[in-house]
Design a protein around this motif. Structure first.
Motif, PDB file in Angstrom:
ATOM      1  N   SER A  64       0.859  -1.181   0.000  1.00 13.61           N
ATOM      2  CA  SER A  64       0.000   0.000   0.000  1.00 13.61           C
ATOM      3  C   SER A  64       0.892   1.226   0.000  1.00 13.61           C
ATOM      4  O   SER A  64       1.690   1.438   0.914  1.00 13.61           O
ATOM      5  CB  SER A  64      -0.904  -0.009   1.235  1.00 13.61           C
ATOM      6  OG  SER A  64      -1.707   1.154   1.265  1.00 13.61           O
ATOM      7  N   THR A  66       1.097   5.496  -0.882  1.00 12.58           N
ATOM      8  CA  THR A  66       0.372   6.739  -1.148  1.00 12.58           C
ATOM      9  C   THR A  66       1.372   7.863  -1.364  1.00 12.58           C
ATOM     10  O   THR A  66       2.478   7.838  -0.837  1.00 12.58           O
ATOM     11  CB  THR A  66      -0.565   7.115   0.007  1.00 12.58           C
ATOM     12  OG1 THR A  66       0.210   7.248   1.217  1.00 12.58           O
ATOM     13  CG2 THR A  66      -1.646   6.071   0.198  1.00 12.58           C
ATOM     14  N   ALA A 126      -2.793  -3.408  -9.912  1.00 10.39           N
ATOM     15  CA  ALA A 126      -3.262  -3.437  -8.527  1.00 10.39           C
ATOM     16  C   ALA A 126      -2.870  -2.159  -7.792  1.00 10.39           C
ATOM     17  O   ALA A 126      -3.629  -1.631  -6.973  1.00 10.39           O
ATOM     18  CB  ALA A 126      -2.714  -4.661  -7.803  1.00 10.39           C
ATOM     19  N   LEU A 127      -1.680  -1.656  -8.082  1.00 11.36           N
ATOM     20  CA  LEU A 127      -1.239  -0.402  -7.466  1.00 11.36           C
ATOM     21  C   LEU A 127      -2.119   0.752  -7.905  1.00 11.36           C
ATOM     22  O   LEU A 127      -2.531   1.586  -7.084  1.00 11.36           O
ATOM     23  CB  LEU A 127       0.215  -0.133  -7.856  1.00 11.36           C
ATOM     24  CG  LEU A 127       0.862   1.129  -7.274  1.00 11.36           C
ATOM     25  CD1 LEU A 127       1.039   0.986  -5.767  1.00 11.36           C
ATOM     26  CD2 LEU A 127       2.198   1.400  -7.956  1.00 11.36           C
ATOM     27  N   ASP A 129      -5.175   0.613  -8.785  1.00 15.74           N
ATOM     28  CA  ASP A 129      -6.498   0.457  -8.165  1.00 15.74           C
ATOM     29  C   ASP A 129      -6.554   1.022  -6.748  1.00 15.74           C
ATOM     30  O   ASP A 129      -7.646   1.257  -6.221  1.00 15.74           O
ATOM     31  CB  ASP A 129      -6.899  -1.022  -8.129  1.00 15.74           C
ATOM     32  CG  ASP A 129      -7.357  -1.520  -9.487  1.00 15.74           C
ATOM     33  OD1 ASP A 129      -7.639  -0.671 -10.363  1.00 15.74           O
ATOM     34  OD2 ASP A 129      -7.408  -2.750  -9.688  1.00 15.74           O
ATOM     35  N   GLN A 130      -5.406   1.239  -6.118  1.00 15.68           N
ATOM     36  CA  GLN A 130      -5.405   1.813  -4.778  1.00 15.68           C
ATOM     37  C   GLN A 130      -5.773   3.297  -4.794  1.00 15.68           C
ATOM     38  O   GLN A 130      -6.170   3.849  -3.770  1.00 15.68           O
ATOM     39  CB  GLN A 130      -4.022   1.639  -4.128  1.00 15.68           C
ATOM     40  CG  GLN A 130      -3.641   0.202  -3.852  1.00 15.68           C
ATOM     41  CD  GLN A 130      -2.264   0.093  -3.215  1.00 15.68           C
ATOM     42  OE1 GLN A 130      -1.691   1.082  -2.779  1.00 15.68           O
ATOM     43  NE2 GLN A 130      -1.738  -1.128  -3.159  1.00 15.68           N
ATOM     44  N   GLY A 131      -5.637   3.944  -5.944  1.00 17.33           N
ATOM     45  CA  GLY A 131      -5.964   5.358  -6.064  1.00 17.33           C
ATOM     46  C   GLY A 131      -7.290   5.546  -6.779  1.00 17.33           C
ATOM     47  O   GLY A 131      -8.182   4.709  -6.702  1.00 17.33           O
ATOM     48  N   ASP A 163      -1.633   9.941  -7.756  1.00 17.10           N
ATOM     49  CA  ASP A 163      -1.591   8.572  -8.276  1.00 17.10           C
ATOM     50  C   ASP A 163      -0.481   8.415  -9.316  1.00 17.10           C
ATOM     51  O   ASP A 163       0.200   7.384  -9.363  1.00 17.10           O
ATOM     52  CB  ASP A 163      -2.944   8.197  -8.873  1.00 17.10           C
ATOM     53  CG  ASP A 163      -4.043   8.145  -7.819  1.00 17.10           C
ATOM     54  OD1 ASP A 163      -3.715   7.925  -6.636  1.00 17.10           O
ATOM     55  OD2 ASP A 163      -5.217   8.341  -8.174  1.00 17.10           O
ATOM     56  N   THR A 166       2.704   8.092  -7.376  1.00 18.21           N
ATOM     57  CA  THR A 166       2.865   6.769  -6.781  1.00 18.21           C
ATOM     58  C   THR A 166       3.360   5.767  -7.813  1.00 18.21           C
ATOM     59  O   THR A 166       4.282   4.984  -7.565  1.00 18.21           O
ATOM     60  CB  THR A 166       1.541   6.289  -6.176  1.00 18.21           C
ATOM     61  OG1 THR A 166       1.150   7.184  -5.130  1.00 18.21           O
ATOM     62  CG2 THR A 166       1.655   4.877  -5.624  1.00 18.21           C
TER      63      THR A 166
END
Length: 253
Positions: A64, A66, A126-127, A129-131, A163, A166
């Motif tokens: 995770s 940010t 997947a990374l 999708d965290q944003g 994003d 990141t």
């Protein structure tokens, strides 16, 4: 035509075991820039299930991560982000490209999708999708006049600068895991695909809201003449980056 009939290659190793990274810092037009044979029609990306897992194995969870805007983020940033994301014809306007150093390249394919995961490794998707997500991903495949090189340049544009930051940060730290896929020459180009498992060079730059990637390989999969391949890869990366920067900073619409 769609990215579904488009050939693509999954994650690869890095030539020499080290990713080449361009380190450039630019402040222009009030925007902070962080840097570390087709008809031009749209094509969509192949299903994400076709993406190969990276060498780190798909079983490992994606960390995770940010990022936040710097305290001195320019006041013009909200208006810049309100502009539509760069379109394929703006990022890659020419089929025949001549760079500032005089080198020439031919664009042999152009593909774009709003389902960005289809053009990314599973870990990078997947990374993202965290944003708040990627808005558009566009890839162009170039080759040199001798048709030796295969250089895929990809523009991934995001809703938020955080994003993009990141993605840029993680791709700089681990370019093999967090990478976009490379295009194979389309059937009509008359060029053979790079042999599976061949190593490549990975480069990237960040603009206002996009990360521009460049994946360079020799067509025969050779790991020799790295300096020449690096020069080609970095040159085409800078070419696309300049086009994206000009648009994102309001230079042309």
């Amino acid at each position: 035509m769609t990215f579904d009939d488009q050939g693509r290659r999954g994650p690869r190793s890095v030539i020499g075991g080290v990713a080449a990274v361009v380190l450039v810092g630019v402040i222009a037009a009030g925007a902070v820039l962080y840097t570390s044979g087709d008809d031009g029609g749209e094509r969509t990306a192949p299903p994400s299930a076709a993406a190969s897992p990276s060498a780190s194995t798909a079983a490992e969870p994606v960390p995770s991560v940010t990022a936040s805007l710097p305290a001195d983020a320019p006041a013009a940033l909200p208006s810049l982000l309100a502009r539509p994301v760069v379109r394929p014809e703006q990022a890659f306007p020419e089929k025949s490209v001549r760079l500032k150093d005089g080198s020439r390249y031919q664009r042999v394919d152009l593909a774009t999708t709003t389902s960005c995961a289809r053009g990314m490794s599973q870990e990078l998707a997947a990374l993202v999708d965290q944003g708040e997500g990627c808005v558009r991903l566009t890839s162009a495949l170039f080759t040199d006049p001798e048709q030796r090189s295969r250089i895929t340049v990809t523009v991934a544009s995001f809703r938020r600068v955080e994003d993009a930051s990141t993605v840029f940060m993680m791709a700089s730290m681990d370019p093999v895991t967090y990478q976009v896929v490379s295009l194979d020459p389309p059937p009509g180009a008359g060029l053979p695909a790079v042999p599976p498992g061949s190593a490549g060079l990975f480069e990237r730059l960040m603009t206002v809201r996009s990360v521009v990637f460049a994946n360079g390989q020799w067509g025969d999969g050779a790991e020799t003449e790295q300096a020449a391949l690096t020069q080609q890869t970095q040159g085409l990366l800078q070419y696309a980056n300049d086009n994206v920067v000009a648009y994102e900073q309001g230079g042309h619409g």
